[in-house]
Design a protein around this motif. Structure first.
Motif, PDB file in Angstrom:
ATOM      1  N   PRO A 144      55.068 -88.038 -30.205  1.00 51.69           N
ATOM      2  CA  PRO A 144      55.043 -86.628 -29.802  1.00 51.69           C
ATOM      3  C   PRO A 144      55.875 -85.712 -30.715  1.00 51.69           C
ATOM      4  O   PRO A 144      55.570 -84.538 -30.842  1.00 51.69           O
ATOM      5  N   ASP A 145      56.910 -86.255 -31.357  1.00 48.18           N
ATOM      6  CA  ASP A 145      57.738 -85.406 -32.220  1.00 48.18           C
ATOM      7  C   ASP A 145      57.235 -85.343 -33.660  1.00 48.18           C
ATOM      8  O   ASP A 145      57.938 -84.871 -34.548  1.00 48.18           O
ATOM      9  N   GLY A 146      56.014 -85.810 -33.916  1.00 48.23           N
ATOM     10  CA  GLY A 146      55.386 -85.651 -35.226  1.00 48.23           C
ATOM     11  C   GLY A 146      55.629 -86.758 -36.221  1.00 48.23           C
ATOM     12  O   GLY A 146      55.285 -86.634 -37.393  1.00 48.23           O
ATOM     13  N   VAL A 147      56.208 -87.857 -35.803  1.00 53.58           N
ATOM     14  CA  VAL A 147      56.430 -88.989 -36.701  1.00 53.58           C
ATOM     15  C   VAL A 147      55.203 -89.893 -36.645  1.00 53.58           C
ATOM     16  O   VAL A 147      54.711 -90.223 -35.570  1.00 53.58           O
ATOM     17  N   THR A 148      54.702 -90.272 -37.824  1.00 58.45           N
ATOM     18  CA  THR A 148      53.543 -91.162 -37.901  1.00 58.45           C
ATOM     19  C   THR A 148      54.006 -92.526 -38.395  1.00 58.45           C
ATOM     20  O   THR A 148      54.701 -92.624 -39.409  1.00 58.45           O
ATOM     21  N   ILE A 149      53.612 -93.578 -37.694  1.00 59.41           N
ATOM     22  CA  ILE A 149      53.975 -94.952 -38.044  1.00 59.41           C
ATOM     23  C   ILE A 149      52.694 -95.700 -38.390  1.00 59.41           C
ATOM     24  O   ILE A 149      51.745 -95.716 -37.610  1.00 59.41           O
ATOM     25  N   ILE A 150      52.689 -96.302 -39.579  1.00 62.25           N
ATOM     26  CA  ILE A 150      51.513 -97.040 -40.051  1.00 62.25           C
ATOM     27  C   ILE A 150      51.920 -98.487 -40.296  1.00 62.25           C
ATOM     28  O   ILE A 150      52.724 -98.769 -41.187  1.00 62.25           O
ATOM     29  N   PRO A 151      51.380 -99.448 -39.537  1.00 62.93           N
ATOM     30  CA  PRO A 151      51.716-100.856 -39.762  1.00 62.93           C
ATOM     31  C   PRO A 151      51.022-101.411 -41.012  1.00 62.93           C
ATOM     32  O   PRO A 151      49.877-101.070 -41.299  1.00 62.93           O
ATOM     33  N   VAL A 152      51.747-102.254 -41.744  1.00 66.58           N
ATOM     34  CA  VAL A 152      51.219-102.904 -42.947  1.00 66.58           C
ATOM     35  C   VAL A 152      51.369-104.412 -42.756  1.00 66.58           C
ATOM     36  O   VAL A 152      52.452-104.887 -42.398  1.00 66.58           O
ATOM     37  N   SER A 153      50.299-105.159 -43.006  1.00 62.18           N
ATOM     38  CA  SER A 153      50.318-106.604 -42.805  1.00 62.18           C
ATOM     39  C   SER A 153      49.791-107.336 -44.029  1.00 62.18           C
ATOM     40  O   SER A 153      49.097-106.765 -44.856  1.00 62.18           O
ATOM     41  N   LYS A 154      50.150-108.607 -44.094  1.00 60.53           N
ATOM     42  CA  LYS A 154      49.618-109.495 -45.120  1.00 60.53           C
ATOM     43  C   LYS A 154      48.554-110.357 -44.448  1.00 60.53           C
ATOM     44  O   LYS A 154      48.790-110.906 -43.365  1.00 60.53           O
ATOM     45  N   VAL A 155      47.391-110.459 -45.065  1.00 52.14           N
ATOM     46  CA  VAL A 155      46.299-111.246 -44.502  1.00 52.14           C
ATOM     47  C   VAL A 155      45.991-112.412 -45.442  1.00 52.14           C
ATOM     48  O   VAL A 155      45.817-112.217 -46.640  1.00 52.14           O
ATOM     49  N   SER A 156      45.962-113.611 -44.872  1.00 53.87           N
ATOM     50  CA  SER A 156      45.575-114.806 -45.621  1.00 53.87           C
ATOM     51  C   SER A 156      44.369-115.420 -44.928  1.00 53.87           C
ATOM     52  O   SER A 156      44.337-115.517 -43.701  1.00 53.87           O
ATOM     53  N   ALA A 157      43.392-115.806 -45.717  1.00 50.18           N
ATOM     54  CA  ALA A 157      42.186-116.405 -45.140  1.00 50.18           C
ATOM     55  C   ALA A 157      41.786-117.615 -45.964  1.00 50.18           C
ATOM     56  O   ALA A 157      42.019-117.662 -47.173  1.00 50.18           O
ATOM     57  N   GLY A 158      41.210-118.572 -45.301  1.00 45.79           N
ATOM     58  CA  GLY A 158      40.729-119.757 -46.000  1.00 45.79           C
ATOM     59  C   GLY A 158      39.578-120.384 -45.242  1.00 45.79           C
ATOM     60  O   GLY A 158      39.439-120.200 -44.039  1.00 45.79           O
ATOM     61  N   PHE A 159      38.780-121.073 -45.968  1.00 47.28           N
ATOM     62  CA  PHE A 159      37.664-121.764 -45.333  1.00 47.28           C
ATOM     63  C   PHE A 159      37.277-122.959 -46.176  1.00 47.28           C
ATOM     64  O   PHE A 159      37.643-123.077 -47.344  1.00 47.28           O
ATOM     65  N   GLY A 160      36.539-123.846 -45.573  1.00 45.84           N
ATOM     66  CA  GLY A 160      36.052-125.023 -46.288  1.00 45.84           C
ATOM     67  C   GLY A 160      34.912-125.652 -45.520  1.00 45.84           C
ATOM     68  O   GLY A 160      34.681-125.359 -44.351  1.00 45.84           O
ATOM     69  N   GLY A 161      34.230-126.509 -46.184  1.00 40.86           N
ATOM     70  CA  GLY A 161      33.119-127.180 -45.536  1.00 40.86           C
ATOM     71  C   GLY A 161      32.600-128.314 -46.398  1.00 40.86           C
ATOM     72  O   GLY A 161      32.936-128.423 -47.570  1.00 40.86           O
ATOM     73  N   GLY A 162      31.814-129.122 -45.815  1.00 42.26           N
ATOM     74  CA  GLY A 162      31.226-130.235 -46.550  1.00 42.26           C
ATOM     75  C   GLY A 162      30.158-130.904 -45.715  1.00 42.26           C
ATOM     76  O   GLY A 162      30.063-130.705 -44.512  1.00 42.26           O
ATOM     77  N   GLY A 163      29.383-131.693 -46.378  1.00 44.58           N
ATOM     78  CA  GLY A 163      28.326-132.394 -45.668  1.00 44.58           C
ATOM     79  C   GLY A 163      27.563-133.310 -46.595  1.00 44.58           C
ATOM     80  O   GLY A 163      27.795-133.337 -47.803  1.00 44.58           O
ATOM     81  N   SER A 164      26.679-134.047 -46.011  1.00 42.44           N
ATOM     82  CA  SER A 164      25.902-134.999 -46.799  1.00 42.44           C
ATOM     83  C   SER A 164      24.619-135.358 -46.061  1.00 42.44           C
ATOM     84  O   SER A 164      24.566-135.354 -44.829  1.00 42.44           O
ATOM     85  N   ASP A 165      23.614-135.654 -46.848  1.00 44.56           N
ATOM     86  CA  ASP A 165      22.400-136.245 -46.285  1.00 44.56           C
ATOM     87  C   ASP A 165      22.661-137.744 -46.156  1.00 44.56           C
ATOM     88  O   ASP A 165      23.379-138.333 -46.944  1.00 44.56           O
ATOM     89  N   TYR A 166      22.107-138.357 -45.142  1.00 46.55           N
ATOM     90  CA  TYR A 166      22.254-139.795 -45.003  1.00 46.55           C
ATOM     91  C   TYR A 166      20.912-140.406 -44.645  1.00 46.55           C
ATOM     92  O   TYR A 166      20.028-139.745 -44.126  1.00 46.55           O
ATOM     93  N   VAL A 167      20.811-141.658 -44.954  1.00 49.77           N
ATOM     94  CA  VAL A 167      19.548-142.361 -44.752  1.00 49.77           C
ATOM     95  C   VAL A 167      19.514-142.938 -43.341  1.00 49.77           C
ATOM     96  O   VAL A 167      20.481-143.492 -42.860  1.00 49.77           O
ATOM     97  N   SER A 168      18.378-142.761 -42.693  1.00 50.35           N
ATOM     98  CA  SER A 168      18.197-143.291 -41.353  1.00 50.35           C
ATOM     99  C   SER A 168      16.881-144.059 -41.304  1.00 50.35           C
ATOM    100  O   SER A 168      15.911-143.686 -41.954  1.00 50.35           O
ATOM    101  N   LYS A 169      16.865-145.108 -40.516  1.00 54.39           N
ATOM    102  CA  LYS A 169      15.647-145.908 -40.386  1.00 54.39           C
ATOM    103  C   LYS A 169      14.527-145.125 -39.706  1.00 54.39           C
ATOM    104  O   LYS A 169      13.376-145.285 -40.023  1.00 54.39           O
ATOM    105  N   ASN A 170      14.912-144.262 -38.769  1.00 54.34           N
ATOM    106  CA  ASN A 170      13.927-143.551 -37.975  1.00 54.34           C
ATOM    107  C   ASN A 170      13.540-142.198 -38.562  1.00 54.34           C
ATOM    108  O   ASN A 170      12.666-141.525 -38.036  1.00 54.34           O
ATOM    109  N   ALA A 171      14.205-141.777 -39.612  1.00 54.66           N
ATOM    110  CA  ALA A 171      13.959-140.437 -40.151  1.00 54.66           C
ATOM    111  C   ALA A 171      12.684-140.395 -40.971  1.00 54.66           C
ATOM    112  O   ALA A 171      12.218-141.409 -41.482  1.00 54.66           O
TER     113      ALA A 171
END
Length: 130
Positions: free
Chosen positions: A33-60
């Motif tokens: 109300p008294d005219g002061v503006t506060i702006i938050p500043v943050s550090k953002v870290s992100a990561g991701f990963g994945g993996g997979g494989s085809d495999y052999v099946s008798k019924n496939a």
């Protein structure tokens, strides 16, 4: 390799993008109300990963092997400072731990010292003008 792995990675990246936007780094301004503006500043870290494989099946089907895989990701948002805007002046108030060395402490004290000197000079100039 199956087309499933790229799809899993694309979906993971899309979900991370949904979680992280510009408001995660520079938050929405808060005005008091008294005219002061506060702006938050943050550090953002992100990561991701994945993996997979085809495999052999008798019924496939001989044309396409079954696929097994997974993907995941995470985001970390850490507040590091607040920008305080008051009467046209901007100050940064760090959230981090205090300075460990004398030189770091001196550097942190410079803005406050300059403000005090400026206020003293202004008040002294006003007294001399009267």
């Amino acid at each position: 390799m199956s087309k499933n792995l790229p799809n899993m990675l694309e979906n993971t990246i899309a979900k991370i993008r949904e979680m992280v936007d510009v408001n995660s780094v520079i938050g929405n301004p808060i005005t008091t109300p008294d005219g002061v503006t506060i702006i938050p500043v943050s550090k953002v870290s992100a990561g991701f990963g994945g993996g997979g494989s085809d495999y052999v099946s008798k019924n496939a089907n001989k044309q396409e092997n079954p696929f097994g895989g997974g993907a995941g990701g995470g985001v970390s948002v850490t507040p590091i400072a607040f920008l305080i805007v008051k009467e046209g002046n901007v100050r940064m108030l760090p959230v981090a731990t205090p300075a460990n060395t004398t030189a770091d402490r001196l550097v942190e004290m410079i803005p406050d010292t300059l403000d005090k000197i400026s206020d003293f000079i202004d008040s002294h100039s006003k007294k001399n003008a009267e």
